[in-house]
Design an enzyme around this catalytic site. Structure first.
Site, PDB file in Angstrom:
ATOM      1  N   GLY A 291       0.996  -1.184   0.084  1.00 20.65           N
ATOM      2  CA  GLY A 291       0.155   0.028  -0.122  1.00 20.65           C
ATOM      3  C   GLY A 291       0.857   1.227  -0.073  1.00 20.65           C
ATOM      4  O   GLY A 291       1.672   1.459  -1.141  1.00 20.65           O
TER       5      GLY A 291
ATOM      6  N   CYS B 259      13.388   5.106  -3.096  1.00 23.03           N
ATOM      7  CA  CYS B 259      12.538   4.624  -4.198  1.00 23.03           C
ATOM      8  C   CYS B 259      13.230   4.470  -5.454  1.00 23.03           C
ATOM      9  O   CYS B 259      12.908   4.690  -6.545  1.00 23.03           O
ATOM     10  CB  CYS B 259      11.518   5.631  -4.524  1.00 23.03           C
TER      11      CYS B 259
END
Length: 219
Positions: free
Chosen positions: A150, A168
């Protein structure tokens, strides 16, 4: 069933057993299983997506690294970060993955707008940003039409561990938190508002609340 959701507020939990429970829930659910949203915080951990590049792990030190089955590269979870796991039958809800991502991002943008913070999503880098600094990361896995994993929203966490990675997969990416952007933040209010917005944007009408994983039923 697609209009019902169970929301679980689980508090501060370890990553591995929670991830394993997510996997089991998704593997064993059936067509009638009610969707669930889990709100929690994790003990310090780096998680690396299943196609993640190890070069983005710079100096992780004493914080463990867990290879996981979501998309994306490496990120950090720790106390003060609100993590929301979306265990949804998106096939039943007739969502594509891109639509689910867009609804997640829009929920965070709406949350921040309500707190006086202007935020935005980027078409080429999933997540939510404020002045080019990332405040919310997204990572999903879909199996047999059902999502898990999520989003991770930086509320009042220690941001130092992000310096030990390329967040990321982006070298030098700036990361921020809500307490850097708004004054007098009430954690419980923010948590409640986030869930309220998500439940609405995901199209649920009926909601049940729980505070543990003991009563999960996938029949």
């Amino acid at each position: 069933m697609s209009e019902r959701v169970v929301v679980r507020d689980l508090g501060l939990v370890e990553y591995l057993p929670t991830w394993q429970t997510m996997q089991n829930f998704t593997a064993n659910r059936v067509a009638e299983t009610v969707d669930e949203i889990w709100l929690l915080e994790h003990q310090p951990v780096f998680t690396q997506g299943h196609h993640g590049n190890e070069s983005h792990l710079l100096d992780t030190g004493d914080i463990p690294v867990v290879q996981v089955d979501r998309g994306g590269q490496v990120t950090y979870h720790g106390p003060g970060q609100l993590v929301v796991y979306l265990l949804l039958n998106i096939r039943r809800k007739k969502f594509g993955v891109r639509e689910l991502v867009a609804r997640m991002e829009a929920s965070i943008v709406e949350l921040l707008a309500g707190l006086g913070v202007e935020a935005y999503a980027k078409p080429d880098a999933p997540g939510v940003y404020v002045d080019e600094a990332k405040i919310c990361s997204l990572g999903l896995r879909v199996r047999k039409g059902c999502s898990f994993h999520g989003l991770a929203f930086n509320l009042d966490m220690d941001l130092e561990p992000f310096n030990r990675i390329n967040p990321c997969g982006y070298a030098g990416m700036a990361v921020t938190r809500l307490t850097n952007l708004a004054d007098d933040i009430d954690r419980e209010f923010v948590k409640g508002l986030l869930i309220e917005i998500l439940v609405k944007r995901l199209g649920y009408i009926e909601r049940a609340n729980a505070n543990s994983l003991e009563d999960i039923d996938v029949r």
